[in-house]
Motif scaffolding. Structure first.
Motif, PDB file in Angstrom:
ATOM      1  N   HIS A 191       0.822  -1.205   0.000  1.00  9.69           N
ATOM      2  CA  HIS A 191       0.000   0.000   0.000  1.00  9.69           C
ATOM      3  C   HIS A 191       0.854   1.252   0.000  1.00  9.69           C
ATOM      4  O   HIS A 191       1.836   1.307   0.693  1.00  9.69           O
ATOM      5  N   THR A 192       0.547   2.281  -0.737  1.00  7.39           N
ATOM      6  CA  THR A 192      -0.585   2.437  -1.629  1.00  7.39           C
ATOM      7  C   THR A 192      -0.137   2.268  -3.081  1.00  7.39           C
ATOM      8  O   THR A 192      -0.820   1.626  -3.887  1.00  7.39           O
TER       9      THR A 192
ATOM     10  N   VAL B 287       0.464  -1.188  -4.907  1.00  9.77           N
ATOM     11  CA  VAL B 287      -0.708  -1.929  -5.387  1.00  9.77           C
ATOM     12  C   VAL B 287      -1.008  -1.566  -6.838  1.00  9.77           C
ATOM     13  O   VAL B 287      -1.291  -2.425  -7.671  1.00  9.77           O
ATOM     14  N   PHE B 288      -0.920  -0.271  -7.157  1.00  9.26           N
ATOM     15  CA  PHE B 288      -1.190   0.156  -8.534  1.00  9.26           C
ATOM     16  C   PHE B 288      -0.107  -0.365  -9.481  1.00  9.26           C
ATOM     17  O   PHE B 288      -0.393  -0.767 -10.610  1.00  9.26           O
TER      18      PHE B 288
ATOM     19  N   ALA C  20      -3.012  -6.895  -2.144  1.00  8.89           N
ATOM     20  CA  ALA C  20      -2.589  -5.654  -1.496  1.00  8.89           C
ATOM     21  C   ALA C  20      -2.109  -5.995  -0.096  1.00  8.89           C
ATOM     22  O   ALA C  20      -2.787  -6.697   0.646  1.00  8.89           O
TER      23      ALA C  20
ATOM     24  N   GLY D 154       1.680  -2.039   8.103  1.00  5.18           N
ATOM     25  CA  GLY D 154       1.578  -1.208   9.307  1.00  5.18           C
ATOM     26  C   GLY D 154       1.679  -1.991  10.603  1.00  5.18           C
ATOM     27  O   GLY D 154       2.248  -1.515  11.583  1.00  5.18           O
TER      28      GLY D 154
ATOM     29  N   HIS E 103      -1.753   5.272   7.740  1.00  5.55           N
ATOM     30  CA  HIS E 103      -3.118   4.752   7.726  1.00  5.55           C
ATOM     31  C   HIS E 103      -3.063   3.242   7.525  1.00  5.55           C
ATOM     32  O   HIS E 103      -2.333   2.753   6.678  1.00  5.55           O
ATOM     33  N   LEU E 104      -3.817   2.520   8.329  1.00  2.00           N
ATOM     34  CA  LEU E 104      -3.827   1.069   8.248  1.00  2.00           C
ATOM     35  C   LEU E 104      -4.903   0.616   7.265  1.00  2.00           C
ATOM     36  O   LEU E 104      -6.050   1.010   7.384  1.00  2.00           O
ATOM     37  N   HIS E 105      -4.502  -0.189   6.274  1.00  2.00           N
ATOM     38  CA  HIS E 105      -5.487  -0.737   5.333  1.00  2.00           C
ATOM     39  C   HIS E 105      -5.600  -2.239   5.559  1.00  2.00           C
ATOM     40  O   HIS E 105      -4.656  -2.879   6.004  1.00  2.00           O
ATOM     41  N   PRO E 106      -6.736  -2.816   5.187  1.00  2.00           N
ATOM     42  CA  PRO E 106      -6.814  -4.268   5.272  1.00  2.00           C
ATOM     43  C   PRO E 106      -5.869  -4.893   4.248  1.00  2.00           C
ATOM     44  O   PRO E 106      -5.760  -4.435   3.120  1.00  2.00           O
ATOM     45  N   THR E 107      -5.148  -5.927   4.678  1.00  2.00           N
ATOM     46  CA  THR E 107      -4.378  -6.720   3.732  1.00  2.00           C
ATOM     47  C   THR E 107      -5.347  -7.599   2.962  1.00  2.00           C
ATOM     48  O   THR E 107      -6.270  -8.164   3.539  1.00  2.00           O
TER      49      THR E 107
END
Lengths: 335, 193
Positions: free
Chosen positions: B50-51, B54-55, B76, B80, B93-97
């Protein structure tokens, strides 16, 4: 595991934690902005993913000590805090203190000093006296999380209620949420009021006049706070068109003062049952912070029916508390 | 005051190191290298950090699909929860894996925008280990700027950019930033001019 070809990267509406001041304590939700609540919700999403793994363990809080200090009985709150700490690899110490006749302030201060010596990073406290966590927060170096104090606040319960609502409704903003029951004695209701108001919900409080916190609410309204909260004694008005219904436990142990005529009378007038629920929007979720008095404030049929999200609340409790612990632990070096 | 001005101006110097065409060519080359080294695309999984990783991982999967007619799964990864500077570091910022496939026995390629100290990749390796046991883990980055603090290297590099620690490498991608470019920001010598 199913195989999909692609994933969605981060959403564009995410809250940047660095835009918010680091938080040291979680004592109530009255000092949470809408952005900070949204940050907790989005962090909870990430924690939910960890809980769905086959091995539910991440090393995030390795070497941190989390102490639970419960002066009142509790099952789900304490267990979910303990599990949250353990999934994040913190060392969790459970201090069990039977209610004693020692004068509360003094015994709490002494306990706090002992805890200081153990260098606890986070202390999670439940206490029968309103304001005990605030007192503890002033005495010690570490972080304090309020796990319920008197009739004052229960912020992590409110956060998990908000998260459950957000899951079911998509957005809380503008939703009509009916909170029904013994609002006067409910710390859950009070913390939910702050959270729901910050999130932009239209909240209707409903209960017998003797169980509504009219003086407290008038004070808040006079200070220009909680303006979106209204009050009614009519259960039909409260449920009419509601997007969600939150029932509260009738605190039998606090009903000695003749605030209600009888449990049967209360159930007849204010119980959430299948007939009354038809007034709310179709599919409106029904919540209860537990433990339930089935047949008093909620019928068994509703409690275990399709509309009930009570089990989801319990399941979300761990993820929300992981998020709260994580957010307290991050960024402390900036202070 | 007039002595301050040149100093501040120098801090804002920036030089474009990769254009949109450069980035496109680098990703196409990496896609070919990945398929060549892994002898096909069948058991590959691209995992972006991330971020922007991923793209980049999705673009690599697009390229591979063009010439191999195989859609490589893209995951993704959020590192974190695995950082070694939780308390002192920045507050990301924490994103879901979200890895859409079982990683056990797969040939997994971690994709990130910039390789610097190596600490992010160290955390990513821990995160992946918690999810399963891939047969092989490789690393693809758009930019390697040096200054490693751990014994980690990339298998596929878009461009090596020598930097000083005072400089910043800024990667912008159309998906999040509206344009594709890599710039070097800050004081220092610019050898590629």
């Amino acid at each position: 595991m199913t195989t999909r070809s692609d994933v969605r990267p981060a959403s564009a509406t995410e809250v940047l934690p660095s835009s918010l001041p680091p938080r040291r304590h979680v004592l109530d939700l009255d000092d949470y902005s809408i952005e900070e609540i949204e940050l907790v919700m989005q962090t909870t999403d990430a924690m939910g993913e960890v809980l769905r793994r086959s091995i539910r363990k991440v090393p995030t809080l390795q070497g941190k000590t989390v102490v639970t200090l419960f002066y009142e009985p509790s099952t789900r709150t304490r267990v979910s805090f303990e599990q949250a700490g353990k999934v994040l690899s913190a060392d969790v110490i459970n201090l069990s203190i039977a209610s004693s006749s020692v004068e509360k302030g003094e015994s709490l201060l002494n306990t706090a000093r002992t805890l200081e010596a153990t260098q606890a990073d986070v202390i999670i406290i439940r206490h029968g006296a309103s304001g005990a966590p605030n007192f503890l927060a002033r005495c010690i170096e570490g972080s304090v999380i309020n796990a319920g104090d008197g009739a004052h606040a229960h912020p992590t319960q409110a956060l998990l209620d908000l998260y459950t609502l957000r899951q079911r409704l998509g957005s809380i903003e503008g939703a009509k949420v009916a909170i029904v029951g013994d609002v006067l004695h409910s710390r859950v209701a009070r913390s939910n009021l702050w959270g729901l108001a910050a999130a932009g919900a239209q909240v209707v409080l409903c209960g017998p006049p003797t169980l509504l916190p009219m003086d407290w609410l008038r004070d808040q309204h006079l200070q220009g706070r909680l303006a979106s909260i209204s009050v009614t004694t009519s259960i039909n008005d409260a449920l009419d068109g509601a997007d969600a219904v939150m029932t509260l436990r009738l605190q039998k142990e606090r009903q000695q003062d003749g605030l209600i005529p009888s449990l049967r009378e209360y159930a007849r007038s204010y119980q959430i049952n299948a007939d009354r629920l038809k007034l709310a929007k179709t599919g409106a979720p029904v919540m209860h912070p537990g433990p339930m008095n089935e047949g008093v404030e909620i019928s068994s049929e509703v409690a275990h029916g399709a509309a009930s999200v009570i089990e989801a609340q319990v399941a979300n409790g761990v993820a929300v508390r992981m998020a709260v612990l994580y957010l307290l632990a991050t960024g402390r070096g900036e202070e | 005051m007039r002595y301050l001005l040149p100093v501040r101006a120098r801090g804002f110097l920036s030089k474009r190191m990769l254009s949109d065409d450069d980035i496109r060519r680098a990703l196409t080359r990496i896609a070919h290298e990945v398929v060549e080294r892994n002898q096909g695309a069948e058991s590959l999984v691209f995992v972006g950090i991330h971020t922007r990783g991923v793209f980049l991982a999705q673009r690599l999967a697009d390229r591979v699909e063009e010439f191999e007619q195989v859609r490589v799964p893209v995951g993704a990864l959020d590192i974190g929860l695995y950082r070694d500077d939780i308390a002192a570091g920045p507050r990301p910022h924490l994103h879901p894996t979200d890895i859409p496939t079982d990683v056990n026995g797969k040939r997994l390629v971690i994709v990130d925008d910039v390789l610097y100290t190596g600490r992010t990749i160290r955390a990513a390796l821990d995160a992946i280990t918690d999810l399963g046991r891939p047969q092989v883990i490789q690393l693809a980055v758009l930019v390697d700027r040096g200054h490693r603090e751990l014994p980690i290297r990339a298998d596929y590099v878009g461009k090596n950019i020598p930097t000083s620690r005072a400089q910043q490498v800024s990667v912008r991608l159309i998906e999040v930033d509206g344009a594709d470019e890599v710039t070097l920001v800050g004081e220092g010598r610019y050898d590629n001019s």
